[in-house]
Design a protein around this motif. Structure first.
Motif, PDB file in Angstrom:
ATOM      1  N   ALA A 401       1.160  -2.175  -0.457  1.00 21.06           N
ATOM      2  CA  ALA A 401      -0.026  -2.401  -1.279  1.00 21.06           C
ATOM      3  C   ALA A 401       0.364  -2.707  -2.711  1.00 21.06           C
ATOM      4  N   LEU A 402       1.392  -2.024  -3.202  1.00 20.39           N
ATOM      5  CA  LEU A 402       1.858  -2.240  -4.569  1.00 20.39           C
ATOM      6  C   LEU A 402       2.350  -3.674  -4.752  1.00 20.39           C
ATOM      7  N   LEU A 403       3.196  -4.136  -3.843  1.00 17.16           N
ATOM      8  CA  LEU A 403       3.739  -5.483  -3.952  1.00 17.16           C
ATOM      9  C   LEU A 403       2.680  -6.544  -3.687  1.00 17.16           C
ATOM     10  N   ASP A 404       1.752  -6.239  -2.782  1.00 17.02           N
ATOM     11  CA  ASP A 404       0.692  -7.204  -2.504  1.00 17.02           C
ATOM     12  C   ASP A 404      -0.198  -7.402  -3.721  1.00 17.02           C
ATOM     13  N   ASP A 405      -0.503  -6.329  -4.421  1.00 14.19           N
ATOM     14  CA  ASP A 405      -1.303  -6.438  -5.641  1.00 14.19           C
ATOM     15  C   ASP A 405      -0.580  -7.286  -6.682  1.00 14.19           C
ATOM     16  N   ASN A 406       0.738  -7.079  -6.803  1.00 16.29           N
ATOM     17  CA  ASN A 406       1.528  -7.875  -7.746  1.00 16.29           C
ATOM     18  C   ASN A 406       1.533  -9.346  -7.357  1.00 16.29           C
ATOM     19  N   LEU A 407       1.663  -9.604  -6.046  1.00 20.70           N
ATOM     20  CA  LEU A 407       1.701 -10.980  -5.577  1.00 20.70           C
ATOM     21  C   LEU A 407       0.370 -11.680  -5.812  1.00 20.70           C
ATOM     22  N   GLN A 408      -0.738 -10.959  -5.620  1.00 17.68           N
ATOM     23  CA  GLN A 408      -2.049 -11.550  -5.869  1.00 17.68           C
ATOM     24  C   GLN A 408      -2.178 -11.954  -7.341  1.00 17.68           C
ATOM     25  N   ALA A 409      -1.658 -11.123  -8.229  1.00 14.23           N
ATOM     26  CA  ALA A 409      -1.697 -11.459  -9.654  1.00 14.23           C
ATOM     27  C   ALA A 409      -0.842 -12.682  -9.945  1.00 14.23           C
ATOM     28  N   LEU A 410       0.307 -12.773  -9.280  1.00 18.95           N
ATOM     29  CA  LEU A 410       1.211 -13.905  -9.495  1.00 18.95           C
ATOM     30  C   LEU A 410       0.593 -15.201  -9.009  1.00 18.95           C
ATOM     31  N   THR A 411       0.135 -15.213  -7.766  1.00 20.41           N
ATOM     32  CA  THR A 411      -0.435 -16.435  -7.208  1.00 20.41           C
ATOM     33  C   THR A 411      -1.757 -16.799  -7.878  1.00 20.41           C
ATOM     34  N   GLY A 412      -2.456 -15.796  -8.384  1.00 21.96           N
ATOM     35  CA  GLY A 412      -3.695 -16.069  -9.109  1.00 21.96           C
ATOM     36  C   GLY A 412      -3.455 -16.845 -10.390  1.00 21.96           C
ATOM     37  N   ALA A 413      -2.226 -16.794 -10.881  1.00 26.06           N
ATOM     38  CA  ALA A 413      -1.851 -17.558 -12.074  1.00 26.06           C
ATOM     39  C   ALA A 413      -1.200 -18.885 -11.706  1.00 26.06           C
ATOM     40  N   ASN A 414      -1.354 -19.309 -10.435  1.00 27.21           N
ATOM     41  CA  ASN A 414      -0.769 -20.554  -9.920  1.00 27.21           C
ATOM     42  C   ASN A 414       0.747 -20.545  -9.993  1.00 27.21           C
ATOM     43  N   LEU A 415       1.335 -19.364  -9.810  1.00 27.52           N
ATOM     44  CA  LEU A 415       2.784 -19.225  -9.757  1.00 27.52           C
ATOM     45  C   LEU A 415       3.166 -18.614  -8.419  1.00 27.52           C
ATOM     46  N   TRP A 416       4.397 -18.821  -8.029  1.00 27.66           N
ATOM     47  CA  TRP A 416       4.862 -18.255  -6.760  1.00 27.66           C
ATOM     48  C   TRP A 416       6.319 -17.786  -6.838  1.00 27.66           C
ATOM     49  N   GLY A 417       7.029 -18.174  -7.889  1.00 29.26           N
ATOM     50  CA  GLY A 417       8.447 -17.856  -7.990  1.00 29.26           C
ATOM     51  C   GLY A 417       8.741 -16.768  -9.002  1.00 29.26           C
ATOM     52  N   VAL A 418      10.001 -16.368  -9.018  1.00 31.42           N
ATOM     53  CA  VAL A 418      10.445 -15.293  -9.909  1.00 31.42           C
ATOM     54  C   VAL A 418      11.728 -15.714 -10.634  1.00 31.42           C
ATOM     55  N   PRO A 419      11.966 -15.079 -11.796  1.00 36.00           N
ATOM     56  CA  PRO A 419      11.071 -14.154 -12.489  1.00 36.00           C
ATOM     57  C   PRO A 419       9.943 -14.907 -13.187  1.00 36.00           C
ATOM     58  N   SER A 420       8.755 -14.338 -13.162  1.00 36.06           N
ATOM     59  CA  SER A 420       7.623 -14.906 -13.883  1.00 36.06           C
ATOM     60  C   SER A 420       7.115 -13.893 -14.902  1.00 36.06           C
ATOM     61  N   PHE A 421       6.322 -14.410 -15.842  1.00 37.52           N
ATOM     62  CA  PHE A 421       5.872 -13.579 -16.956  1.00 37.52           C
ATOM     63  C   PHE A 421       4.423 -13.909 -17.294  1.00 37.52           C
ATOM     64  N   ARG A 422       3.671 -12.878 -17.686  1.00 40.39           N
ATOM     65  CA  ARG A 422       2.342 -13.096 -18.238  1.00 40.39           C
ATOM     66  C   ARG A 422       2.217 -12.258 -19.499  1.00 40.39           C
ATOM     67  N   VAL A 423       1.859 -12.918 -20.591  1.00 38.41           N
ATOM     68  CA  VAL A 423       1.710 -12.262 -21.885  1.00 38.41           C
ATOM     69  C   VAL A 423       0.228 -12.243 -22.248  1.00 38.41           C
ATOM     70  N   SER A 424      -0.273 -11.087 -22.624  1.00 44.89           N
ATOM     71  CA  SER A 424      -1.685 -10.981 -22.987  1.00 44.89           C
ATOM     72  C   SER A 424      -1.844 -10.003 -24.157  1.00 44.89           C
ATOM     73  N   GLY A 425      -3.012 -10.053 -24.775  1.00 49.17           N
ATOM     74  CA  GLY A 425      -3.289  -9.141 -25.884  1.00 49.17           C
ATOM     75  C   GLY A 425      -2.924  -9.738 -27.224  1.00 49.17           C
ATOM     76  N   GLY A 426      -2.953  -8.884 -28.247  1.00 48.96           N
ATOM     77  CA  GLY A 426      -2.690  -9.364 -29.594  1.00 48.96           C
ATOM     78  C   GLY A 426      -3.853 -10.176 -30.116  1.00 48.96           C
ATOM     79  N   ASN A 427      -3.549 -11.233 -30.860  1.00 47.03           N
ATOM     80  CA  ASN A 427      -4.605 -12.003 -31.507  1.00 47.03           C
ATOM     81  C   ASN A 427      -5.125 -13.164 -30.670  1.00 47.03           C
ATOM     82  N   ASN A 428      -4.776 -13.192 -29.381  1.00 45.30           N
ATOM     83  CA  ASN A 428      -5.198 -14.295 -28.518  1.00 45.30           C
ATOM     84  C   ASN A 428      -5.828 -13.728 -27.246  1.00 45.30           C
TER      85      ASN A 428
END
Length: 452
Positions: A401-428
């Motif tokens: 379940a842990l890895l599946d949740d991570n994979l859903q977040a990855l594919t939801g960003a139109n990515l499928w490979g690793v390592p991938s990164f998502r940056v959020s927060g701050g002034n944007n």
């Protein structure tokens, strides 16, 4: 105790099948160690150089241009600089897009490539504006326009102009006579055939005597080799250096979140992991570690040609960053699942990153047999994690379940490979996503921008 019993059952299964598992792992690991080595790279260079000399051919760099590939549009903007700096010819070939099997996720490939190329263009002092995806008729028109100019000194200039019009939907299509169409088809067929013969499948590729260099990201390595082999004065600096991000040391970017998607069975993750850790430490960014199952174990296709390129390229990148692949142990299937089960336990103890770090070193550098209980216990020891509490903690959480949740977040960003990164927060308010150890500089740049 159900999860703990499952883990122990997996371990018992390994032990009862150990001769078979060891043989399979040993063959795969030996191949990966050799293909990623400097010795193999040198061997390929010697073979290619020898074949060229037997054919009485002069040294040259082959460049493969794909008109509907955004990375090709960036790369061709540097072609004239390369030609001016190095005393050997750069021969240009037109090629078609690679087959879907080489794209990882055919549905997402174009979205990722276009987005990524736009985000890195400025870092390489290039430009790319995309307002639509080229239509087949526009791609045909672009190839028709360029095919007569492959041997011309003006190819790069014309290609950039055509690319600008293509990506902004300003390239008009025109009827073509049979001779021009035949010339274009012949040029594409010749370029595709040569690329396949030399052992690749993608656009924006440079090839020199047994070695491939992908797009802007690898041009500095091509330039270093050309200088080392006497095609430029000693000490010549690359005309296309790697981008440099702002130094985030002491930035205290606690208001920015970095989601990091690694995999335990990824050579690119292995060679980039220490740089990610260094970035986290110096910037103070908040980290969310989100490992995912290896691509091949998720059914993502990777033909042998692509797999070989990945391991050889990752080996070269590791040597460049002084974090080389060395004694590789590359398991597949149940041993990897058992490792993720233990990771879930380590994560419950607040030591998930410690486990990933130790595992990557064990699997990709130290040659620890991570298919065995003893090997995994060594990983735990190196990570500073008590074995039994980790096993007990794994019993309380579902790693699937842990890895599946991570994979859903990855594919939801139109990515499928690793390592991938998502940056959020701050002034944007909008998240930024990217893929690859090549993009760590871009991740750091994004963190700095969100704090400034």
């Amino acid at each position: 105790m159900k999860r703990g019993i499952l883990l122990m059952n997996v371990i018992i299964t390994w032990q009862t099948q150990e001769p078979v598992m060891q043989l399979v792992t040993r063959v795969r690991s030996t191949a990966a160690s050799y293909l990623s080595s400097a010795r193999f790279a040198s061997f390929l260079q010697r073979i290619a150089r020898g074949k060229r000399r037997l054919a009485r051919q002069a040294p040259c760099v082959h460049y493969f241009h794909q008109v509907d590939d955004p990375y090709s549009h960036l790369a061709v903007q540097k072609l004239d600089q390369l030609r001016a700096q190095y005393t050997l010819p750069f021969m240009v070939h037109l090629v078609s897009e690679s087959a879907d099997d080489y794209k990882g996720s055919a549905d997402d490939f174009a979205i990722w490539a276009q987005r990524d190329a736009v985000t890195i263009a400025a870092g390489y002092a290039t430009s790319l504006s995309i307002s639509h995806s080229p239509t087949p008729s526009q791609v045909l028109q672009a190839n028709r326009t360029l095919s007569p100019h492959l041997s011309s000194d003006t190819f790069a200039t014309i290609a950039q102009q055509v690319g600008d019009e293509l990506w902004t939907n300003k390239l008009s299509t025109e009827p073509s006579d049979q001779e021009t169409t035949e010339q274009t088809n012949n040029a594409l067929a010749a370029g595709n055939a040569l690329r396949e013969k030399l052992g690749h499948y993608a656009g924006a590729m440079f090839f020199f005597d047994g070695e491939w260099f992908w797009g802007l990201d690898r041009l500095h390595l091509l330039e270093s080799r050309l200088t080392a082999e006497g095609f430029a004065p000693p000490g010549t600096t690359p005309s296309v250096p790697l981008p440099k991000a702002p130094d985030t040391t002491g930035l205290n970017a606690h208001a920015v979140t970095l989601e990091y998607f690694p995999s335990l069975r990824s050579p690119y993750t292995a060679i980039g992991h220490n740089r990610v850790l260094a970035l986290i430490e110096r910037s103070g960014v908040k980290v969310h570690l989100r490992p995912v199952m290896p691509m091949l174990m998720r059914g993502v296709k990777a033909p042998q040609t692509k797999q070989r390129y990945i391991i050889t390229d990752a080996g070269r990148e590791g040597r460049f960053y002084n974090d080389p692949l060395a004694h590789v142990v590359d398991p597949f299937g149940e041993p990897v699942k058992a490792a993720f089960d233990l990771y879930a336990g380590a994560s419950e103890l607040g030591q998930g990153m410690d486990f990933v770090t130790a595992y990557l070193k064990a699997a990709w550098q130290h040659g620890v047999d991570i298919t065995t209980t003893q090997g995994l216990q060594q990983v735990a020891q190196d990570a500073g994690i008590d074995w039994q509490p980790m096993v007990d903690a794994a019993d309380k959480v579902s790693w699937e379940a842990l890895l599946d949740d991570n994979l859903q977040a990855l594919t939801g960003a139109n990515l499928w490979g690793v390592p991938s990164f998502r940056v959020s927060g701050g002034n944007n308010p909008e998240p930024f996503v990217c893929w690859g150890q090549d993009r760590i500089w871009r991740v750091e740049q994004e963190i700095a921008q969100r704090v400034s």
